[in-house]
Motif scaffolding. Structure first.
Motif, PDB file in Angstrom:
ATOM      1  N   ASN A 193     -22.303  47.909  51.695  1.00 21.81           N
ATOM      2  CA  ASN A 193     -21.459  47.634  52.482  1.00 21.81           C
ATOM      3  C   ASN A 193     -20.100  48.047  51.912  1.00 21.81           C
ATOM      4  O   ASN A 193     -19.156  48.315  52.681  1.00 21.81           O
ATOM      5  CB  ASN A 193     -21.683  46.341  53.052  1.00 21.81           C
ATOM      6  N   LEU A 194     -19.880  47.584  50.800  1.00 18.97           N
ATOM      7  CA  LEU A 194     -18.300  47.615  50.181  1.00 18.97           C
ATOM      8  C   LEU A 194     -17.897  49.148  49.975  1.00 18.97           C
ATOM      9  O   LEU A 194     -16.850  49.439  49.937  1.00 18.97           O
ATOM     10  CB  LEU A 194     -18.522  46.890  48.691  1.00 18.97           C
ATOM     11  N   THR A 195     -19.043  50.204  49.974  1.00 23.50           N
ATOM     12  CA  THR A 195     -18.659  51.623  50.143  1.00 23.50           C
ATOM     13  C   THR A 195     -17.745  51.775  51.386  1.00 23.50           C
ATOM     14  O   THR A 195     -17.129  52.786  51.412  1.00 23.50           O
ATOM     15  CB  THR A 195     -19.905  52.472  49.894  1.00 23.50           C
ATOM     16  N   ARG A 213      -7.305  52.108  52.405  1.00 25.98           N
ATOM     17  CA  ARG A 213      -6.578  52.762  53.381  1.00 25.98           C
ATOM     18  C   ARG A 213      -5.230  51.753  54.081  1.00 25.98           C
ATOM     19  O   ARG A 213      -4.516  52.582  54.217  1.00 25.98           O
ATOM     20  CB  ARG A 213      -7.358  53.452  54.421  1.00 25.98           C
ATOM     21  N   ALA A 214      -5.593  50.577  54.181  1.00 27.68           N
ATOM     22  CA  ALA A 214      -4.739  49.714  54.802  1.00 27.68           C
ATOM     23  C   ALA A 214      -3.505  49.593  53.895  1.00 27.68           C
ATOM     24  O   ALA A 214      -2.317  49.323  54.229  1.00 27.68           O
ATOM     25  CB  ALA A 214      -5.370  48.519  55.103  1.00 27.68           C
ATOM     26  N   VAL A 221      -9.446  56.445  49.044  1.00 29.82           N
ATOM     27  CA  VAL A 221     -10.514  56.674  48.289  1.00 29.82           C
ATOM     28  C   VAL A 221     -11.768  57.242  49.043  1.00 29.82           C
ATOM     29  O   VAL A 221     -11.945  57.134  50.359  1.00 29.82           O
ATOM     30  CB  VAL A 221     -11.053  55.240  47.886  1.00 29.82           C
ATOM     31  N   ASP A 222     -12.626  58.147  48.372  1.00 24.26           N
ATOM     32  CA  ASP A 222     -13.564  58.606  48.925  1.00 24.26           C
ATOM     33  C   ASP A 222     -14.987  58.601  48.120  1.00 24.26           C
ATOM     34  O   ASP A 222     -14.934  57.853  46.976  1.00 24.26           O
ATOM     35  CB  ASP A 222     -13.370  59.965  49.365  1.00 24.26           C
ATOM     36  N   LEU A 281     -14.958  57.388  55.669  1.00 22.89           N
ATOM     37  CA  LEU A 281     -13.856  57.158  55.814  1.00 22.89           C
ATOM     38  C   LEU A 281     -13.293  55.713  56.109  1.00 22.89           C
ATOM     39  O   LEU A 281     -12.223  55.324  56.763  1.00 22.89           O
ATOM     40  CB  LEU A 281     -13.134  57.929  57.264  1.00 22.89           C
ATOM     41  N   GLY A 282     -14.608  54.971  55.910  1.00 22.79           N
ATOM     42  CA  GLY A 282     -14.460  53.267  56.028  1.00 22.79           C
ATOM     43  C   GLY A 282     -15.082  52.873  57.351  1.00 22.79           C
ATOM     44  O   GLY A 282     -14.819  51.472  57.437  1.00 22.79           O
TER      45      GLY A 282
END
Length: 608
Positions: free
Chosen positions: A302-304, A312-313, A318-319, A596-597
């Motif tokens: 899930n942390l990926t 991003r906030a 990060v990708d 992308l989150g």
């Protein structure tokens, strides 16, 4: 520094240059406005402190006294969050001793995936992260506060709270954990009973008894799922006190840590004279440190998504290529269930966060030139908190692992690379948690068994049609389709098939989370079926190949044949309503891809 860690970090810095600069400029502008409540009118202030006692009102009227906003995820149904009931009063008393004030700025919803697993409510789980982020922002929007204390532990809760807090990144911010419950029945026994239930060999009474013996008291669940992965990542990012993640809820040490954190955040405010805003702690190097810790311990998949979202906030992009490259370089040094038989209490006893940080620093896998809530660098995070003569102190942590079956030095890891693999091929891009998968099970090439709902698998299992080598393809489980619920119902069935000697795997545009176990999988597949992803065109009997060793995910069907097949259409629209799901239709439609989150909210740079 390890050269690959350095290379990936520099790539993230370069990629994020523009968005990070915009974010920092916005936070500087907010900080330059002075003490937040100094901008409020008399009417605003009167409302803001109306319920305070006389002394707190006087302190708040003085702009030289700090006011700490508490964002709490307390409810007494979640075992992990039940201890938070008494924390606000404890925090207020502690900050009063250093001449400051604390107010509960707001609460955020905190749902439990363990309760909603396999139920309609689970389809709100990932969406709840966005609601938590927005709720955090609503609480802090009163502009009464000089710093923030966040009470949250579990799955979507910590990432959502951090996302919301980063919109107020000009405020010093710390997280306060509450700790894990005592160890219950061995995890191997729990898994065994679950598999027997799936096989029809034990009944519901026996299953409920085993589950209740595992999840049995206040505190975080003890397996190494998303909740404990959150705690480990947040500590390595310097956002909570060294060694505080896995201290039990009951006892003098937990009380002392909560008191210290309450006072410490006051010291980080402008009034405290050592101003360290959240925006300066959460930088590119802190994000990489969090990812490294996750990979080195085989943490939750899930942390990926969550790390991508909260990075991003903060204006940091990060990708999954970053995760993959880091995973190839970072050794796996911990074995905690489902990656081993130990639980998080055993990890803590084996040396825990102090030894983990020490060995990763010695190996050059962590950036030490970072800001934390207790000063510069991670050296203090190699120390352990102790109450000595009634006073909280940090003492030298273990110099070696106290149990190398659970935690090892980087020079003698369980495996040379991390617990995560990037999967890609004509079926799309996804991730695979390989830390718990035996090497001989990491490559499967077999016929597809295609289902559109996890509940369908039990019927196929009971009918005996799964007694073969197969790759189960579960589609229509992505963020836009149904909110991306976790698919834990699949785990006992697939595990049973593997134990029978069949080569099995899972491919899905859904997720499995930190409870992913011994069966190889490719999850979070993007594009998802509802967005036209090829996973939506897979048919029963197609040959699918999953190779977690090479990261290849291939549907062995000709381009010509695929061109003839119709695009996937979601057949069951029941997930559009009921259990409150209709209220979230707008958010669900806005979801980005998992890489992308899986975000349904926008950052400031995306709005301009």
């Amino acid at each position: 520094m390890n050269p690959i860690i350095e290379k990936v970090t520099q790539r993230i810095i370069e990629r994020s240059k523009e968005t990070r600069a915009k974010y920092l400029a916005a936070m500087k502008h907010a900080a330059d406005q002075g003490v937040p409540r100094g901008t409020l009118s008399c009417g605003n202030l009167a409302h803001g402190w109306a319920a305070c006692n006389k002394d707190d009102k006087a302190s708040l009227n003085s702009l030289t006294k700090a006011n700490i906003g508490i964002i709490t995820a307390y409810n007494d149904m979640l075992s992990a969050h039940q201890p938070y009931q008494s924390y606000p009063d404890q925090i207020k008393a502690a900050v009063n001793t250093v001449g400051s004030v604390a107010q509960v700025a707001g609460g955020v919803p905190a749902m439990c995936d363990g309760v909603t697993q396999g139920q309609p409510g689970m389809e709100l789980s990932l969406l709840s992260r966005e609601v938590i982020a927005m709720s955090t922002a609503v609480g802090l929007s009163h502009n009464m506060f000089d710093g923030t204390l966040i009470l949250g532990i579990c799955d979507k809760i910590v990432p959502g709270q951090l996302m919301g807090a980063l919109s107020f990144g000009h405020l010093p911010t710390m997280f306060i954990p509450a700790g894990p419950m005592p160890s219950g029945i061995p995890n191997k026994e729990k898994a065994r009973v679950r598999q027997k239930f799936a096989q029809g060999l034990v009944g519901r009474e026996e299953l409920l008894a085993a589950e209740s013996a595992s999840y049995h008291s206040a505190g975080t669940c003890t397996f190494y799922g998303t909740a404990n992965s959150n705690q480990l990542v947040i500590e390595l990012m310097g956002l909570q006190l060294p060694g505080s993640s896995f201290v039990p809820p009951e006892g003098g040490l937990r009380t002392a840590l909560t008191d210290f954190a309450s006072k410490q955040v006051c010291r980080l405010t402008k009034q405290g004279g050592n101003y360290v805003p959240l925006a300066e702690v959460v930088d590119e190097k802190a994000i990489v440190n969090g990812i490294v810790g996750l990979l080195a311990t085989g943490g939750s998949t899930n942390l990926t998504m969550h790390i991508v979202a909260f990075a991003r906030a903060a204006g940091i992009i990060v990708d999954w290529n970053d995760f993959s490259e880091l995973s190839a370089a970072v050794p796996l040094v911990a074995r905690v269930y489902p990656n081993g038989q130990a639980d998080i209490n055993h990890f803590h006893a084996a040396g825990g966060m102090a030894y983990l940080t020490k060995t990763l620093l010695e190996g050059g896998y962590l950036h030490n030139d970072v800001k934390t809530c207790v000063g510069e660098g991670l050296d203090k995070y190699t120390m352990e908190p102790k109450v000595i003569d009634g006073e909280l102190q940090w003492v030298e942590g273990p110099q070696h692992s106290l149990d190398e079956e659970v935690l090892r030095p980087v020079r003698n890891p369980f495996q040379e690379n991390g617990g995560l693999a990037l999967m890609e091929g004509n079926l799309g891009r996804g991730v695979s948690k390989v830390s718990a998968v035996a090497i001989e099970h990491r490559h499967v090439k077999a016929e597809a068994v295609v289902i559109d709902d996890q509940s369908e698998l039990q019927g196929l299992f009971d009918a005996g049609t799964l007694n073969k080598d197969c790759i189960v393809v579960v589609r229509g489980q992505g963020p836009k389709a149904n909110g991306m619920p976790e698919l834990h119902r699949l785990t006992p069935i697939l595990g049973s098939l593997q134990d029978k000697g069949y080569h099995v795997a899972l491919v899905t545009d859904g997720r499995m989370s930190g409870a992913s176990g011994k069966v190889p999988s490719a999850i979070h597949i993007s594009p998802e079926a509802i967005d036209g992803g090829l996973i939506g065109k897979v048919q029963n009997g197609d040959i699918v190949e999953l190779n977690a060793n090479t990261g290849e995910l291939t549907l062995h069907v000709s381009v010509e044949e695929l061109a003839k097949r119709e695009r996937y259409v979601q057949k069951d629209l029941n997930n559009q309503w009921g259990m409150g799901r209709e209220l979230f239709a707008g958010l669900r439609s806005q979801f980005t891809a998992p890489e992308l989150g899986a975000r349904a909210t926008k950052t400031s740079d995306e709005l301009h």
